[in-house]
Design an enzyme around this catalytic site. Sequence first.
Site, short mmCIF file in Angstrom:
data_model
loop_
_atom_site.label_atom_id
_atom_site.label_comp_id
_atom_site.label_asym_id
_atom_site.label_seq_id
_atom_site.Cartn_x
_atom_site.Cartn_y
_atom_site.Cartn_z
N ARG A 109 40.12 28.34 42.19
CA ARG A 109 38.99 27.90 41.38
C ARG A 109 38.55 28.91 40.34
O ARG A 109 38.36 28.57 39.17
CB ARG A 109 37.76 27.62 42.27
CG ARG A 109 37.71 26.25 42.86
CD ARG A 109 37.09 26.34 44.23
NE ARG A 109 37.99 27.11 45.07
CZ ARG A 109 39.02 26.58 45.72
NH1 ARG A 109 39.23 25.30 45.68
NH2 ARG A 109 39.84 27.33 46.43
N THR A 110 38.33 30.14 40.77
CA THR A 110 37.69 31.09 39.85
C THR A 110 38.60 31.39 38.67
O THR A 110 38.19 31.31 37.50
CB THR A 110 37.33 32.39 40.60
OG1 THR A 110 36.63 32.02 41.80
CG2 THR A 110 36.45 33.29 39.75
N LYS A 163 52.84 49.74 40.93
CA LYS A 163 53.51 51.05 40.73
C LYS A 163 52.53 52.19 40.92
O LYS A 163 52.88 53.34 40.70
CB LYS A 163 54.08 51.12 39.32
CG LYS A 163 55.06 50.03 38.96
CD LYS A 163 55.44 50.19 37.48
CE LYS A 163 55.96 48.89 36.90
NZ LYS A 163 55.94 48.92 35.43
N ARG A 183 39.05 40.10 39.60
CA ARG A 183 38.84 39.99 41.06
C ARG A 183 39.63 41.11 41.73
O ARG A 183 40.79 41.36 41.36
CB ARG A 183 39.32 38.64 41.58
CG ARG A 183 39.33 38.57 43.11
CD ARG A 183 39.56 37.20 43.63
NE ARG A 183 38.40 36.34 43.37
CZ ARG A 183 38.28 35.09 43.83
NH1 ARG A 183 39.25 34.56 44.57
NH2 ARG A 183 37.22 34.38 43.56
N HIS A 203 29.88 37.90 44.31
CA HIS A 203 30.68 36.94 43.53
C HIS A 203 29.70 36.21 42.59
O HIS A 203 29.37 35.05 42.80
CB HIS A 203 31.36 35.97 44.49
CG HIS A 203 32.44 35.11 43.90
ND1 HIS A 203 32.65 34.98 42.53
CD2 HIS A 203 33.40 34.35 44.51
CE1 HIS A 203 33.67 34.15 42.33
NE2 HIS A 203 34.15 33.77 43.51
N1 CP Z 1 35.19 29.90 45.34
C1 CP Z 1 36.22 30.72 45.02
O1 CP Z 1 36.03 31.92 44.68
O2 CP Z 1 37.46 30.13 45.11
P1 CP Z 1 38.83 30.81 44.73
O3 CP Z 1 39.06 31.93 45.75
O4 CP Z 1 39.86 29.75 44.81
O5 CP Z 1 38.70 31.41 43.36
#
Ligand code: CP
Length: 305
Positions: free
Chosen positions: A51-52, A80, A101, A129
Amino acid sequence: MRSLLNILDLSVEEIDELIAVANDIIANPERYQEACKHKTLATLFFEPSTRTRLSFESAMLSLGGNVLGFSEASSSSSAKGESVSDTVAVVSGYADIIAMRHPKEGAPLVASMHSEVPIINAGDGGHYHPTQTLTDLLTIYHEKGSFENLTVGFCGDLKFGRTVHSLIGAMSRYNGVKFVLISPDELKLPTFIKEEFIEDKGIEYEQSRILEDVIGKLDILYMTRVQRERFFNEEEYLRLKNTYVLTADKMEEAKRDMIVMHPLPRVNEISTAVDSDPRAAYFRQARYGKFIRMALIMKLLGVKA
Ligand code: CP
């Protein structure tokens, strides 16, 4: 230049403005289709995501911009041994904004210190998040019409669930909010979150191990996955992973206007039989993520429609 590392980097008024822009994007998408023409978003994902990452990429493409990046650490030079700070110093020469991320808490903060362009925290370990929280707030706005006077239950992995930590921080700024924290003892909300966002602010809350005992008082039930990737001990994960499973039977005990949210991915914690219940908001929630990320990208780049 402004980054987004923690949801509290945005004031309540700025969140209201982002929601207003996201709603205008939903109503008038054609107005925004060239807003980020000639701008590039880099998505640096050192951890898996559906999603993100894809909603960020879809958001930038729908704004007329470009995207580049990687979706796993193993396909970048971090495999590396390159540091996050070097990676970001380089990529900020190729892109106008970076969504990152990383499994390590604080990595986006380090990145922001070495970047020449805005950094968006797209999830850092078991910490925060913030763009999921923006997604959650847009969902609550649409589903409940207000952020005030809501009783919000968080159920599952409250220890490692970074979406829970950020949403509690955001919701703690609205009047009349109450929290119900539902978890086994091993997965309780970390003390630093509970003290800073709940106890120090005098917010009413209760803790329970049993979902059925409290479901009837909730306006929002925020279910979470037990975060296997954060456990040191696989046996403990296996023992805890099915502690909570929301079923159609349990939904019978909930208010008729309670909504069920979940940041997704779901593993086993919501039965698929619940999906057809109109109160199941989690797939609508995932769709809102694109529009609020479009609004956020525009804000951090300082562009208008
Ligand atoms: N909600 C969320 O962060 O989903 P993903 O891990 O798929 O990005």
